[in-house]
Write an enzyme that holds these catalytic residues in place. Structure first.
Site, short mmCIF file in Angstrom:
data_model
loop_
_atom_site.label_atom_id
_atom_site.label_comp_id
_atom_site.label_asym_id
_atom_site.label_seq_id
_atom_site.Cartn_x
_atom_site.Cartn_y
_atom_site.Cartn_z
N ALA A 1 23.05 55.83 34.21
CA ALA A 1 21.63 55.68 34.18
C ALA A 1 21.49 56.12 32.19
O ALA A 1 22.62 56.73 31.58
CB ALA A 1 21.30 57.72 34.51
N HIS A 2 20.67 56.75 32.25
CA HIS A 2 20.26 56.40 30.28
C HIS A 2 20.52 58.05 29.61
O HIS A 2 20.79 58.66 30.52
CB HIS A 2 18.72 56.90 30.23
CG HIS A 2 18.15 57.19 30.83
ND1 HIS A 2 16.21 57.31 30.43
CD2 HIS A 2 18.02 58.28 31.13
CE1 HIS A 2 16.11 58.15 31.66
NE2 HIS A 2 16.65 58.93 31.49
N ASN A 3 21.58 57.84 28.33
CA ASN A 3 22.12 59.11 27.73
C ASN A 3 22.94 59.87 28.73
O ASN A 3 23.49 60.58 28.27
CB ASN A 3 20.98 59.80 27.89
CG ASN A 3 19.51 59.47 27.10
OD1 ASN A 3 18.70 59.13 27.61
ND2 ASN A 3 19.72 59.36 25.48
#
Length: 352
Positions: free
Chosen positions: A240-242
């Protein structure tokens, strides 16, 4: 494919010791169950001893500690798996030749910057501002977005997607269907509706990483999602993001890292693991299969379970859980013993 090799030749190739007939010819490789009388297999774990005794293989690659009475010619070597891989390469069919040149159906923007000795397959698309290094292979139907930077010696198998502005290092392998740089899953609730949060960051994948088929790596919300040098990510993994995956870490199939999960170096995440967001897995951590990580894991520890705990603690709990049926029977028996005995048949007499 190689011509037949004798067991003695193969032992010499892998630095092993031959036990049995060194002149037996080997025509191919196979697993223990599928091997025939002209093939070689390997046996490295005690749980497969029965299969090693029953296999029809002409020879086995085994550890120095393996039983000598398996009834097969043997090559005894410290690392049977590695030795067998070297032997298998001799008998493997030739690899598909690398792509050469740019296929006439590929769509390449005039503003893209391409290195030397590229291979670009049919119907691939390379957008404006993208830069591709020397010797990189871009498979059929792949999409390279605007201002993407891809290093040298990379291999993008067919139908890979790399979204705009993402950064791919040198010698990176992206297997078929991998998606790098899709939007992160970010929404805010406003007036009873989910409103999308713009995902403005990128994905950065460092040198020598390998990303499996149909794995997805979302771009960061503002900064980057980062896959470290030499990381190996299996098929069907969700990043997922980051998130940050540390150098030389391994993530096995069907695992998912929630947003802003980070890992140190040389972390191993086994199959079907999930994490909540914003947790950190320290250097050298191992998470066993089907675990759910809900909090930070210190360096060097092995955790297991859902919610995941240090492995010794979790295994002790599992041992107690397995005893629950017996404990329930014992408790019921104790309750039966403690029941008061029924009163004997005296009846109260009425006063006159």
């Amino acid at each position: 494919m190689s011509s037949p090799r004798s067991v003695g030749e193969l032992a010499e190739l892998v630095g092993g010791v031959c036990h049995g007939d060194p002149d037996i010819l080997i025509h191919g490789v196979a697993d223990l169950h599928g091997a025939g009388p002209e093939e070689i297999s390997f046996f490295a774990h005690p749980r497969y001893e029965s299969a090693a005794r029953q296999t029809k293989a002409a020879a086995l690659v085994v550890t120095p500690q393996a039983p000598k009475d398996l009834g097969k010619n043997q090559i005894r070597v410290a690392n049977p798996s590695g030795a067998f891989t070297k032997i298998a390469a001799l008998f493997a069919p030739p690899a598909s030749p690398p792509l050469k040149g740019i296929h006439p159906t590929a769509v390449i923007s005039a503003g893209a910057r391409l290195g030397q000795n590229l291979g670009v397959g049919p119907y691939a698309v390379i957008e404006e501002g993208a830069e591709v290094g020397d010797g990189t292979q871009i498979g059929a139907g792949s999409y390279i977005g605007r201002d993407v930077n891809i290093g040298s010696g990379c291999v993008l198998h067919p139908r890979v997607y790399v979204g705009e502005r993402c950064r791919i290092g040198d010698r990176v392998v992206l297997h078929a269907g991998a998606v790098v740089g899709a939007d992160g899953f970010g929404y805010e609730m406003k007036e009873g509706k989910h409103v999308k949060i713009p995902q403005l960051g990128i994905v950065q994948i460092d040198n020598d990483a390998e990303i499996g088929a149909n794995t997805t790596i979302d771009r960061g919300r503002f900064a980057r999602t980062h896959i470290g040098e030499g990381a190996k990510i299996d098929n069907l993994v969700m990043i997922a993001h980051n998130c940050v995956v540390g150098p030389h870490s391994v993530i096995v199939a069907q695992s998912g890292l929630s947003g802003s999960t980070t890992t140190g170096h040389h972390v191993v995440i086994a199959g079907h693991v999930g994490t909540v967001g914003h947790v950190h897995l320290g250097d050298g951590v191992i998470i066993t299969a089907k675990s759910g990580v809900t909090k930070d894991v210190p360096n060097g520890q092995t955790w297991r379970g859902a919610p995941a705990r240090p492995i010794k603690e979790q295994m002790a709990m599992e041992a107690h859980i397995q005893q629950l049926p017996q404990l329930a029977k014992r408790l019921k028996a104790l309750e039966e013993k403690r029941k008061p005995a029924p009163l004997s048949g005296s009846k109260k007499t009425k006063k006159k």
